[in-house]
Design a protein around this motif. Structure first.
Motif, PDB file in Angstrom:
ATOM      1  N   HIS A  90      -1.931  -2.986  13.807  1.00  0.00           N
ATOM      2  CA  HIS A  90      -2.392  -2.245  12.647  1.00  0.00           C
ATOM      3  C   HIS A  90      -2.383  -0.954  12.256  1.00  0.00           C
ATOM      4  CE1 HIS A  90      -5.921  -4.922  12.256  1.00  0.00           C
ATOM      5  NE2 HIS A  90      -5.962  -5.767  13.324  1.00  0.00           N
ATOM      6  N   GLU A  91      -2.065  -0.711  10.525  1.00  0.00           N
ATOM      7  CA  GLU A  91      -1.869   0.753   9.888  1.00  0.00           C
ATOM      8  C   GLU A  91      -3.132   1.140  10.034  1.00  0.00           C
ATOM      9  OE1 GLU A  91       0.966   2.477   9.910  1.00  0.00           O
ATOM     10  OE2 GLU A  91      -0.258   4.135   8.709  1.00  0.00           O
ATOM     11  N   ASN A  92      -4.570   0.550   9.526  1.00  0.00           N
ATOM     12  CA  ASN A  92      -5.696   1.144   8.626  1.00  0.00           C
ATOM     13  C   ASN A  92      -6.588  -0.341   8.348  1.00  0.00           C
ATOM     14  OD1 ASN A  92      -4.903   0.570   5.997  1.00  0.00           O
ATOM     15  ND2 ASN A  92      -6.186   2.328   5.387  1.00  0.00           N
ATOM     16  N   PRO A 135       6.520   5.984   1.237  1.00  0.00           N
ATOM     17  CA  PRO A 135       5.237   6.385   1.293  1.00  0.00           C
ATOM     18  C   PRO A 135       4.408   5.784   2.461  1.00  0.00           C
ATOM     19  CG  PRO A 135       5.403   4.611  -0.214  1.00  0.00           C
ATOM     20  CD  PRO A 135       6.783   4.950   0.561  1.00  0.00           C
ATOM     21  N   ASP A 136       3.386   6.306   3.532  1.00  0.00           N
ATOM     22  CA  ASP A 136       2.401   6.012   4.375  1.00  0.00           C
ATOM     23  C   ASP A 136       1.119   5.749   3.765  1.00  0.00           C
ATOM     24  OD1 ASP A 136       1.151   5.810   6.580  1.00  0.00           O
ATOM     25  OD2 ASP A 136       3.315   6.452   7.519  1.00  0.00           O
ATOM     26  N   ASN A 137       0.064   6.883   4.172  1.00  0.00           N
ATOM     27  CA  ASN A 137      -1.263   7.518   3.937  1.00  0.00           C
ATOM     28  C   ASN A 137      -1.346   7.819   3.114  1.00  0.00           C
ATOM     29  OD1 ASN A 137      -1.339   9.005   7.535  1.00  0.00           O
ATOM     30  ND2 ASN A 137      -1.434   6.588   6.824  1.00  0.00           N
ATOM     31  N   HIS A 193      -5.509  10.566  17.479  1.00  0.00           N
ATOM     32  CA  HIS A 193      -4.033  10.890  17.619  1.00  0.00           C
ATOM     33  C   HIS A 193      -3.135   9.745  18.792  1.00  0.00           C
ATOM     34  CE1 HIS A 193      -5.201  15.121  18.214  1.00  0.00           C
ATOM     35  NE2 HIS A 193      -6.704  13.758  19.197  1.00  0.00           N
ATOM     36  N   GLU A 194      -1.950   9.541  18.034  1.00  0.00           N
ATOM     37  CA  GLU A 194      -0.981   7.998  18.142  1.00  0.00           C
ATOM     38  C   GLU A 194      -0.640   8.071  18.792  1.00  0.00           C
ATOM     39  OE1 GLU A 194       1.308   7.327  14.167  1.00  0.00           O
ATOM     40  OE2 GLU A 194       1.079   5.190  14.902  1.00  0.00           O
ATOM     41  N   TYR A 195       0.227   9.247  19.737  1.00  0.00           N
ATOM     42  CA  TYR A 195       1.541   8.637  20.827  1.00  0.00           C
ATOM     43  C   TYR A 195       1.749   9.979  21.251  1.00  0.00           C
ATOM     44  CZ  TYR A 195       4.517   9.436  17.415  1.00  0.00           C
ATOM     45  OH  TYR A 195       6.453  10.044  16.970  1.00  0.00           O
ATOM     46  N   GLU A 252      -5.333   0.740  16.455  1.00  0.00           N
ATOM     47  CA  GLU A 252      -4.008   0.186  17.388  1.00  0.00           C
ATOM     48  C   GLU A 252      -3.253   0.216  17.176  1.00  0.00           C
ATOM     49  OE1 GLU A 252      -7.125   0.622  20.953  1.00  0.00           O
ATOM     50  OE2 GLU A 252      -6.661  -1.204  20.261  1.00  0.00           O
ATOM     51  N   GLU A 253      -1.884   0.554  16.990  1.00  0.00           N
ATOM     52  CA  GLU A 253      -1.037   0.493  15.936  1.00  0.00           C
ATOM     53  C   GLU A 253       0.378   0.280  16.986  1.00  0.00           C
ATOM     54  OE1 GLU A 253       1.745   3.198  13.936  1.00  0.00           O
ATOM     55  OE2 GLU A 253       2.480   1.479  12.778  1.00  0.00           O
ATOM     56  N   ASN A 254       1.468   0.593  17.545  1.00  0.00           N
ATOM     57  CA  ASN A 254       2.380   0.950  18.483  1.00  0.00           C
ATOM     58  C   ASN A 254       2.129   0.815  20.370  1.00  0.00           C
ATOM     59  OD1 ASN A 254       3.980  -0.462  16.526  1.00  0.00           O
ATOM     60  ND2 ASN A 254       4.005   1.424  16.150  1.00  0.00           N
ATOM     61  N   PRO A 293       3.581  -3.110   5.235  1.00  0.00           N
ATOM     62  CA  PRO A 293       2.740  -2.289   5.061  1.00  0.00           C
ATOM     63  C   PRO A 293       1.754  -1.556   5.898  1.00  0.00           C
ATOM     64  CG  PRO A 293       2.424  -4.788   5.805  1.00  0.00           C
ATOM     65  CD  PRO A 293       3.526  -4.689   5.695  1.00  0.00           C
ATOM     66  N   GLU A 294       1.599  -0.121   5.147  1.00  0.00           N
ATOM     67  CA  GLU A 294       1.462   1.093   6.084  1.00  0.00           C
ATOM     68  C   GLU A 294       0.044   0.956   5.815  1.00  0.00           C
ATOM     69  OE1 GLU A 294       2.898   3.729   8.682  1.00  0.00           O
ATOM     70  OE2 GLU A 294       4.938   3.202   8.438  1.00  0.00           O
ATOM     71  N   ASP A 295      -0.465   2.352   5.166  1.00  0.00           N
ATOM     72  CA  ASP A 295      -2.067   2.585   4.211  1.00  0.00           C
ATOM     73  C   ASP A 295      -2.617   1.271   3.066  1.00  0.00           C
ATOM     74  OD1 ASP A 295      -4.071   3.883   5.501  1.00  0.00           O
ATOM     75  OD2 ASP A 295      -4.217   5.690   4.553  1.00  0.00           O
ATOM     76  N   ASN A 318      -3.179   5.105  18.332  1.00  0.00           N
ATOM     77  CA  ASN A 318      -3.909   5.211  16.662  1.00  0.00           C
ATOM     78  C   ASN A 318      -4.044   5.659  15.751  1.00  0.00           C
ATOM     79  OD1 ASN A 318      -5.902   5.421  19.502  1.00  0.00           O
ATOM     80  ND2 ASN A 318      -7.227   4.278  17.981  1.00  0.00           N
ATOM     81  N   CYS A 319      -3.149   4.730  14.664  1.00  0.00           N
ATOM     82  CA  CYS A 319      -2.490   5.175  13.638  1.00  0.00           C
ATOM     83  C   CYS A 319      -4.111   5.706  12.373  1.00  0.00           C
ATOM     84  CB  CYS A 319      -1.942   4.512  13.623  1.00  0.00           C
ATOM     85  SG  CYS A 319      -0.658   4.866  12.065  1.00  0.00           S
ATOM     86  N   SER A 320      -3.587   4.747  11.555  1.00  0.00           N
ATOM     87  CA  SER A 320      -5.190   5.677  10.536  1.00  0.00           C
ATOM     88  C   SER A 320      -6.243   4.461  11.062  1.00  0.00           C
ATOM     89  CB  SER A 320      -3.741   5.126   8.900  1.00  0.00           C
ATOM     90  OG  SER A 320      -4.619   5.485   8.455  1.00  0.00           O
ATOM     91  N   CYS A 327      -1.638  13.884  16.055  1.00  0.00           N
ATOM     92  CA  CYS A 327      -2.832  13.752  15.352  1.00  0.00           C
ATOM     93  C   CYS A 327      -2.558  12.822  14.032  1.00  0.00           C
ATOM     94  CB  CYS A 327      -3.509  14.577  14.925  1.00  0.00           C
ATOM     95  SG  CYS A 327      -2.641  16.253  14.634  1.00  0.00           S
ATOM     96  N   ASP A 328      -2.598  12.188  13.581  1.00  0.00           N
ATOM     97  CA  ASP A 328      -3.045  11.096  12.518  1.00  0.00           C
ATOM     98  C   ASP A 328      -4.052  10.800  11.694  1.00  0.00           C
ATOM     99  OD1 ASP A 328      -2.282   9.023  11.000  1.00  0.00           O
ATOM    100  OD2 ASP A 328      -0.315   8.435  12.265  1.00  0.00           O
ATOM    101  N   PHE A 329      -4.790   9.950  11.159  1.00  0.00           N
ATOM    102  CA  PHE A 329      -5.917   9.746  10.182  1.00  0.00           C
ATOM    103  C   PHE A 329      -7.000  11.243  11.115  1.00  0.00           C
ATOM    104  CE2 PHE A 329     -10.495   7.724  10.134  1.00  0.00           C
ATOM    105  CZ  PHE A 329      -9.832   7.241   8.624  1.00  0.00           C
ATOM    106  N   ASP A 374      -0.224  -4.811   8.370  1.00  0.00           N
ATOM    107  CA  ASP A 374       0.542  -5.179  10.066  1.00  0.00           C
ATOM    108  C   ASP A 374       1.680  -3.821   9.789  1.00  0.00           C
ATOM    109  OD1 ASP A 374       1.995  -5.467  12.224  1.00  0.00           O
ATOM    110  OD2 ASP A 374       2.028  -7.941  11.661  1.00  0.00           O
ATOM    111  N   ASP A 375       1.592  -2.258  10.329  1.00  0.00           N
ATOM    112  CA  ASP A 375       3.266  -1.971   9.787  1.00  0.00           C
ATOM    113  C   ASP A 375       4.392  -2.465  11.108  1.00  0.00           C
ATOM    114  OD1 ASP A 375       4.762  -0.544   9.595  1.00  0.00           O
ATOM    115  OD2 ASP A 375       4.186   1.376  10.148  1.00  0.00           O
ATOM    116  N   VAL A 376       4.477  -3.098  10.641  1.00  0.00           N
ATOM    117  CA  VAL A 376       6.326  -3.933  11.470  1.00  0.00           C
ATOM    118  C   VAL A 376       6.776  -4.615  10.214  1.00  0.00           C
ATOM    119  CG1 VAL A 376       6.848  -5.804  13.010  1.00  0.00           C
ATOM    120  CG2 VAL A 376       4.783  -4.674  13.020  1.00  0.00           C
TER     121      VAL A 376
HETATM  122 FE1  FEO Z   1       1.518   4.980  12.502  1.00  0.00          FE
HETATM  123 FE2  FEO Z   1       2.724   3.018  10.788  1.00  0.00          FE
HETATM  124  O1  FEO Z   1       2.289   4.393  10.975  1.00  0.00           O
END
Ligand code: FEO
Ligand code: CA
Ligand code: CA
Ligand code: CA
Length: 551
Positions: A263-265, A433-435, A117-119, A220-222, A372-374, A205-207, A97-99, A282-284
Motif C-alpha cells: 500500500h502506498e496511500n 512522480p510520487d506523493n 516513518h517508513e523504514y 503499510e508498503e514494503n 502506482p504511488e500516491d 508506513n509510506c503515505s 519520515c513520509d506522509f 500497489d507500489d510494485v
Molecule cells: Fe514508499 Fe512507494 O513509496
C-alpha cells in the motif's frame, strides 16, 4: 506540449471558448453538495484566489545543493528530526519520515502533525553498514520496530511564520512496530492470518490519507524485510491502518476489507449516494490500482463511529482496457481460477482474496501498471490523479501522472475512462512522480522520487536532486490554459533525499514536507554524502519534517 495539454483539457471539460464557462457551470454544482458533507479539501471548491498558495512564485532551477532550496521569498525550518524528543515521556521522532497530515487544534497556527516513518537505516540507526548481513540482536530488533510506524507531534506557529514542536505536549506519542493493533473486516481471525484478531505493530508506513471523520489512514508498503528480521508473520503487514491522533483510547486498527498489498496511500471521498470510496495504489512494478466502496453510507453525526464503514464493503481493481472496476469477491475469483487446483486451494474464502489481493487482482483482469504511488481526488472535479512513478521493465523511466475520470463524476461508478495527464521526462522537467497533494486552486503539488542510485547521472542527470513541482490541473484567473499540465519546480531536496508527504495547513500559509533518506548512499558513517539539516554539532544527516512558509 502546450497545445497537447490544452487539447486534453478541453476534451474533458468541453470545447472552444465556452470551456471555462462549462467548467464553472457544469461542475460548480458539485461544490455545495460535497461541501455539505464536510470533505476537507472539497470545502475549497472554486475557492480560487481566496488562499495564497497558488502559483505565486518564480520557479527554481534544478540543483544538486545539499539543502532544501526554495523560490525567493520562501523559507523553511526543521520542525522535527530523527531522534528528537517529542514528549516528556522521552519518546523520540522516528526515522525516514513520509506522509504528513496536519490536524488543527486552533486553526492553521496550532495543531497536531501525524508523520509516517517508513523504514530504518542499518548505518544511521544501528551503526553498521547496510548489507553487513549480521543478525540483529533483540535490542536492535526493538529499535528497528521503534523507528518505524508514526509520530504524533504537536506543532505551533508564531506570527512571523515560524514553527516549533511543543515537546511538553499531552498529545504527542508514538505508534510503532511494537504497538498492539486490532484487525477488522473479513480477514480478522481467518486461517490466512493464523486466526489472529490482534497483531503486533505497524511498519513500512509510506503515505496515507485523512478520513472524512478526521482520523488518519497510514499505508503499510514494503513490509518484508522488517517482518522477516523480527520473525513476524508477513500476512499481518501490508494493510491500511487507522489511527486517531487526538485519542489514545481509539484502538489502532488494520482494515482488512481494504486488501493487503504494498500500500502506498489511501485517498477517501464520497460516492454520489453517500458511501465512502477509498482509492489506493500497489507500489510494485506491474501492479494495480484499487478502489474500495463501503456497503453503508457516511453519516456525519456518527463521527468516528464511521470507521466501521471500512469494515464492510467491496474492493475493486481497475481494468483499464475495459474501463471497469472489477469486484474482488471470492465468487469472481473462484470463477476465474476454475480447474486450476493450486489456485483453488489458495483462494477458498473472501479472507484469502483480501490477504493475497495483489495476486487475486491479476487473476480477475486487473491491469498491471507502472508502480502506482500516491493517489489524490481532485477537489475541483472529482477526477482521480495517480502518480505512476516509473517502470524500467517497460522502458518507462520517468513515469507519468494518470487521471481517471469516473463515469457521471461519481466515485461510486463502476466504469471510467482515463488519460495521461502529465508525463515525466526531459520535456516536462520532472521524473518519477510520487506523493501528490492539491491546493484550493486545483494545483497538484507533486514530489519526485528518482532513486538515490540514479540521481544526477545518465538520463536523470539534468533533473539533479529530487524536487517538488506544482502542476496546475485547471485554468482560472491565475492559471492560463497553456499552463495546465505544465510542471513548475518549487523546491529541490538535499543530496540523495526524496521529499515526501506534502500537506498544507487549512489556510495554506504553511506547507509541511518530510525530507526522507538524505545521504542514503553513505557507506562510511564518518564521511556521509549529506549532512542535511546541517545542525550544529551533528555528525550525520537526519530525516526531518520541515515547515515551509512565505505563501
Ligand atoms: Fe514508499 Fe512507494 O513509496
Ligand atoms: Ca512513495
Ligand atoms: Ca497525498
Ligand atoms: Ca517512491
Amino acid at each position: 506540449m502546450t497545445e497537447i495539454n490544452r487539447r486534453k483539457f478541453l476534451t474533458y471539460v468541453g470545447t472552444g471558448a465556452a470551456a471555462l464557462t462549462v467548467a464553472s457551470a457544469g461542475l460548480g454544482g458539485l461544490a455545495p453538495k460535497v461541501e455539505a458533507k464536510g470533505r476537507n479539501a472539497a470545502n475549497n471548491l472554486f475557492g480560487f484566489n481566496k488562499k495564497v498558495s497558488g502559483l505565486n512564485f518564480k520557479p527554481i532551477e534544478p540543483t544538486d545543493t545539499d539543502d532544501v532550496i526554495l523560490p525567493k521569498g520562501f523559507k523553511y525550518e526543521v520542525v522535527a528530526a530523527y531522534g528528537d524528543k517529542i514528549n516528556e515521556a522521552g519518546d523520540t521522532f522516528g526515522f525516514n519520515c513520509d506522509f504528513t497530515q496536519y490536524l488543527p487544534i486552533n486553526g492553521s497556527n496550532h495543531g497536531l502533525l501525524w508523520v509516517n516513518h517508513e523504514y530504518s537505516s542499518d548505518l544511521f540507526v544501528q551503526g553498521k553498514p547496510a548489507g553487513a548481513n549480521g543478525k540483529y540482536t533483540p535490542e536492535q530488533i526493538e529499535q528497528l520496530l521503534y523507528v518505524q510506524g508514526g509520530s504524533i507531534i504537536e506543532v505551533k506557529g508564531d506570527r512571523k511564520g515560524g514553527w516549533k514542536m511543543v515537546t511538553n505536549s499531552k498529545y504527542a506519542r508514538r505508534i510503532t512496530g511494537l504497538t498492539p493493533f486490532e484487525l477488522t473486516g473479513p480477514a480478522k481471525g481467518s486461517q490466512a492470518m493464523e486466526n489472529a484478531t490482534n497483531v503486533q505493530g505497524t511498519f513500512a508506513n509510506c503515505s496515507g490519507g485523512l478520513t472524512l471523520w478526521n482520523t488518519v489512514l497510514s499505508a503499510e508498503e514494503n513490509y518484508e524485510s522488517t517482518s522477516r528480521a523480527a520473525g513476524l508473520n508477513e500476512n499481518h503487514y501490508g494493510w491500511i491502518v487507522e489511527i486517531d491522533p487526538f485519542d489514545p483510547n481509539f484502538k489502532v486498527r488494520k482494515h482488512t476489507a481494504l486488501g493487503r498489498f504494498h500500500h502506498e496511500n489511501a485517498a477517501m471521498g464520497l460516492t454520489n449516494d453517500g458511501r465512502v470510496a477509498v482509492y489506493m495504489g500497489d507500489d510494485v512494478k506491474d501492479a494495480c490500482v484499487y478502489k474500495y466502496i463501503s456497503k453503508n453510507k457516511y453519516i456525519e453525526s456518527r463521527g468516528k463511529a464511521n470507521s466501521d464503514l471500512l469494515e464492510e464493503g467491496t474492493l475493486y481493481v481497475a481494468n483499464m482496457k475495459k474501463g471497469e472496476w472489477v469486484a474482488m469477491t471470492i465468487e469472481n475469483v473462484r470463477a476465474a481460477i476454475k480447474g486450476k487446483a493450486d489456485l483453488e486451494a489458495k483462494f477458498q474464502t473472501q479472507a484469502d482474496v483480501l490477504v493475497y489481493a495483489d495476486e487475486a487482482s491479476i487473476l480477475l483482469g486487473g491491469t498491471p501498471t507502472d508502480r502506482p504511488e500516491d493517489v489524490e481526488i481532485s477537489p475541483f472535479d472529482k477526477t482521480i490523479f495517480i502518480a505512476h512513478t516509473n517502470n524500467d521493465r517497460h522502458g518507462n523511466f520517468h513515469g507519468h501522472i494518470t487521471r481517471f475520470i469516473e463515469d457521471n463524476n461519481d466515485l461510486g461508478s463502476l466504469t471510467f475512462d482515463f488519460e495521461i495527464f502529465a508525463a515525466g521526462g526531459k520535456q516536462s522537467g520532472f521524473s518519477a512522480p510520487d506523493n501528490l497533494t492539491f491546493d484550493s486552486n486545483a494545483n497538484l503539488w507533486t514530489v519526485t522520487d528518482i532513486s538515490s542510485g540514479s540521481l544526477n547521472k545518465g538520463i536523470h542527470k539534468n533533473f539533479k536532486n529530487n524536487g517538488l513541482f506544482v502542476i496546475p490541473t485547471v485554468a482560472h484567473k491565475n492559471v492560463k490554459e497553456e499552463e495546465v499540465g505544465e510542471a513548475y519546480q518549487f523546491a529541490s531536496g538535499p543530496v540523495e533525499a526524496e521529499m515526501t508527504g506534502p500537506s498544507f495547513t487549512p489556510d495554506e500559509t504553511t506547507l509541511f514536507l518530510a525530507v526522507q533518506h538524505p545521504g542514503e548512499n553513505t557507506r562510511d558513517i564518518n564521511n556521509p554524502t549529506s549532512m542535511w539539516p546541517h545542525r550544529k554539532g551533528d555528525t550525520m544527516p537526519r530525516p526531518s519534517v520541515i515547515a515551509i512558509t512565505g505563501f
